[in-house]
Motif scaffolding. Sequence first.
Motif, short mmCIF file in Angstrom:
data_model
loop_
_atom_site.label_atom_id
_atom_site.label_comp_id
_atom_site.label_asym_id
_atom_site.label_seq_id
_atom_site.Cartn_x
_atom_site.Cartn_y
_atom_site.Cartn_z
N ARG A 192 0.81 -1.21 0.00
CA ARG A 192 0.00 0.00 0.00
C ARG A 192 0.85 1.27 0.00
NH1 ARG A 192 -2.21 -3.32 -1.39
NH2 ARG A 192 -2.00 -1.92 -3.14
N GLU A 193 2.09 1.20 0.45
CA GLU A 193 2.96 2.38 0.42
C GLU A 193 3.23 2.86 -1.00
OE1 GLU A 193 4.38 -0.05 4.06
OE2 GLU A 193 3.61 -0.45 2.05
N PHE A 194 3.04 1.98 -1.98
CA PHE A 194 3.30 2.33 -3.38
C PHE A 194 2.04 2.80 -4.11
CE2 PHE A 194 6.93 -0.95 -3.16
CZ PHE A 194 7.85 0.03 -2.80
N ASP A 195 0.90 2.85 -3.42
CA ASP A 195 -0.32 3.35 -4.06
C ASP A 195 -0.15 4.82 -4.43
OD1 ASP A 195 -1.38 0.87 -3.56
OD2 ASP A 195 -2.85 1.55 -2.07
N THR A 196 -0.66 5.19 -5.59
CA THR A 196 -0.67 6.58 -6.03
C THR A 196 -2.05 6.91 -6.57
OG1 THR A 196 -0.06 6.17 -8.35
CG2 THR A 196 1.76 6.31 -6.75
N ALA A 197 -2.20 8.08 -7.16
CA ALA A 197 -3.48 8.44 -7.77
C ALA A 197 -3.86 7.48 -8.88
CB ALA A 197 -3.40 9.88 -8.31
N ARG A 198 -2.88 6.76 -9.43
CA ARG A 198 -3.16 5.78 -10.47
C ARG A 198 -3.63 4.45 -9.91
NH1 ARG A 198 1.91 6.73 -14.72
NH2 ARG A 198 1.67 9.00 -14.86
N LEU A 250 12.09 4.27 -0.10
CA LEU A 250 11.93 3.41 -1.27
C LEU A 250 12.90 2.24 -1.20
CD1 LEU A 250 10.46 3.08 -3.98
CD2 LEU A 250 12.25 4.46 -5.02
N ARG A 251 14.13 2.52 -0.84
CA ARG A 251 15.13 1.45 -0.72
C ARG A 251 14.71 0.44 0.32
NH1 ARG A 251 18.65 -0.45 2.49
NH2 ARG A 251 18.21 1.13 4.08
N GLN A 252 14.21 0.92 1.47
CA GLN A 252 13.82 0.02 2.55
C GLN A 252 12.65 -0.87 2.13
OE1 GLN A 252 13.07 2.50 5.96
NE2 GLN A 252 15.22 3.04 6.25
N LEU A 253 11.70 -0.31 1.41
CA LEU A 253 10.53 -1.09 1.01
C LEU A 253 10.86 -2.14 -0.04
CD1 LEU A 253 7.93 1.81 0.85
CD2 LEU A 253 7.83 -0.16 2.39
N LEU A 254 11.84 -1.85 -0.90
CA LEU A 254 12.19 -2.78 -1.97
C LEU A 254 13.28 -3.78 -1.57
CD1 LEU A 254 12.34 -0.40 -5.07
CD2 LEU A 254 10.63 -2.18 -4.64
N GLU A 255 14.03 -3.48 -0.52
CA GLU A 255 15.26 -4.22 -0.21
C GLU A 255 15.03 -5.72 -0.06
OE1 GLU A 255 19.02 -3.50 2.77
OE2 GLU A 255 17.00 -3.16 3.57
N LEU A 256 14.05 -6.12 0.73
CA LEU A 256 13.84 -7.54 0.99
C LEU A 256 13.46 -8.28 -0.29
CD1 LEU A 256 13.54 -9.95 2.93
CD2 LEU A 256 11.17 -9.21 3.32
N ASP A 257 12.55 -7.71 -1.07
CA ASP A 257 12.10 -8.41 -2.27
C ASP A 257 13.16 -8.43 -3.35
OD1 ASP A 257 9.39 -9.24 -1.58
OD2 ASP A 257 8.99 -7.09 -1.41
N VAL A 258 13.97 -7.39 -3.44
CA VAL A 258 15.09 -7.41 -4.40
C VAL A 258 16.03 -8.56 -4.05
CG1 VAL A 258 17.18 -6.18 -5.09
CG2 VAL A 258 14.98 -5.00 -5.10
N GLU A 259 16.38 -8.68 -2.79
CA GLU A 259 17.30 -9.74 -2.37
C GLU A 259 16.71 -11.13 -2.63
OE1 GLU A 259 20.40 -11.99 -0.89
OE2 GLU A 259 20.40 -9.83 -1.40
N LEU A 260 15.47 -11.35 -2.19
CA LEU A 260 14.86 -12.67 -2.36
C LEU A 260 14.60 -12.98 -3.83
CD1 LEU A 260 12.38 -12.77 0.64
CD2 LEU A 260 14.61 -13.88 0.45
N ASN A 261 14.15 -12.00 -4.60
CA ASN A 261 13.93 -12.24 -6.02
C ASN A 261 15.23 -12.58 -6.73
OD1 ASN A 261 11.21 -11.87 -5.81
ND2 ASN A 261 11.12 -9.95 -6.94
N ALA A 262 16.31 -11.90 -6.35
CA ALA A 262 17.61 -12.22 -6.96
C ALA A 262 18.04 -13.65 -6.62
CB ALA A 262 18.67 -11.21 -6.49
N GLN A 263 17.84 -14.05 -5.36
CA GLN A 263 18.18 -15.42 -4.98
C GLN A 263 17.35 -16.43 -5.76
OE1 GLN A 263 18.08 -16.17 -0.75
NE2 GLN A 263 19.08 -14.24 -0.25
N GLY A 264 16.06 -16.18 -5.88
CA GLY A 264 15.20 -17.11 -6.59
C GLY A 264 15.52 -17.17 -8.08
N MET A 265 15.85 -16.04 -8.66
CA MET A 265 16.24 -16.02 -10.07
C MET A 265 17.53 -16.80 -10.30
SD MET A 265 15.26 -12.13 -11.20
CE MET A 265 15.87 -12.35 -12.88
N ALA A 266 18.46 -16.71 -9.36
CA ALA A 266 19.71 -17.46 -9.48
C ALA A 266 19.45 -18.96 -9.49
CB ALA A 266 20.65 -17.08 -8.34
N VAL A 267 18.55 -19.42 -8.62
CA VAL A 267 18.21 -20.85 -8.60
C VAL A 267 17.60 -21.26 -9.93
CG1 VAL A 267 16.80 -22.62 -7.49
CG2 VAL A 267 17.90 -20.86 -6.09
#
Length: 324
Positions: free
Chosen positions: A191-197, A297-314
């Motif tokens: 929800r932190e990423f919700d905008t007028a769009r 922004l960095r804090q909100l994305l940090e966990l998913d960037v790390e986990l997505n990178a790990q999953g993509m590597a597998v």
Amino acid sequence: MTVPALPSFVEPCGHDIYAVDTGFHRPRFDAAYLVLHGGRAAIVDAGTNHAVPRILEALAALGLARDAVDWVIPTHVHLDHAGGVGLLVQELPAARVMAHPRAARHLVDPSQLWAGATAVYGEAEMRRNYGTLVPVPAERVDTSRDGLQLSLAGRTLEFADTPGHARHHHCLWDEASAGWFTGDTFGLSYREFDTARGAWLLPTSTPVQFDPEAMRVSVERLLARSPRSMFLTHYGRVGDVPRLGALLLALLDEMVALGRRVAALGDARHAALCEGLNTIYRRSLAEHGCTLAPEPLRQLLELDVELNAQGMAVWLDRESAGQP
């Protein structure tokens, strides 16, 4: 029905559906859903052990006895969705668990599930976030199949096998709301990423079974039913489904293209994946009208960037080895 005052962590979603913020990680990050009909209830996803008191409090606030719960339905057995199932069903005497056929054995004996998650998160993090996993008695576990329909006091709930995020993932179609309970198949929308769009979302490739081709097929299958809503575990009900579906698939394609570009980088690959994912998500958020400052922004994305990178590597390693 007249709804009494609800705890602050319970959010009505319409059609007698309630999102319970499980308290995992941060507010409005992880949801369990209560589906009510005819004085009976089903619970879709259960969070961790720490979510159990909140779910029980939500049931009480809605005027439901614990023996009014017929089903506990984890979309898959990643621990932020299913870590609390065993402890929860101890408190729900009439409830049965409906699990994906690939997931059922891990609920009955969670030792392998614990070991796999510990390899990703570490022992200390596991103990802090999840507590001790409680097995579900085998006689209380049923398994779904593609197209299976359950009746919740006359309300039809239908299962769809939806691999891509995990092979043991099913989604649940609710006829009354014309909506899907999507687990992680339809991505993550904070929800932190919700905008007028409106809402923004991103695919999740958390280790270890990410399969982008299967994910695309599963997402397209969900969209083909023209749903009015998606009920995401991370987080809440979202509408404007055609736009979000197109966004999700476009970001998935960008993630795949990134993986192909950096697949052969060896020890430098993980950093390249993280940098590339950050670039993809930040550009997309800017296009969405997100004006968050760089540090939040960095804090909100940090966990998913790390986990997505790990999953993509597998996924890349599996593909390189010619494994399915």
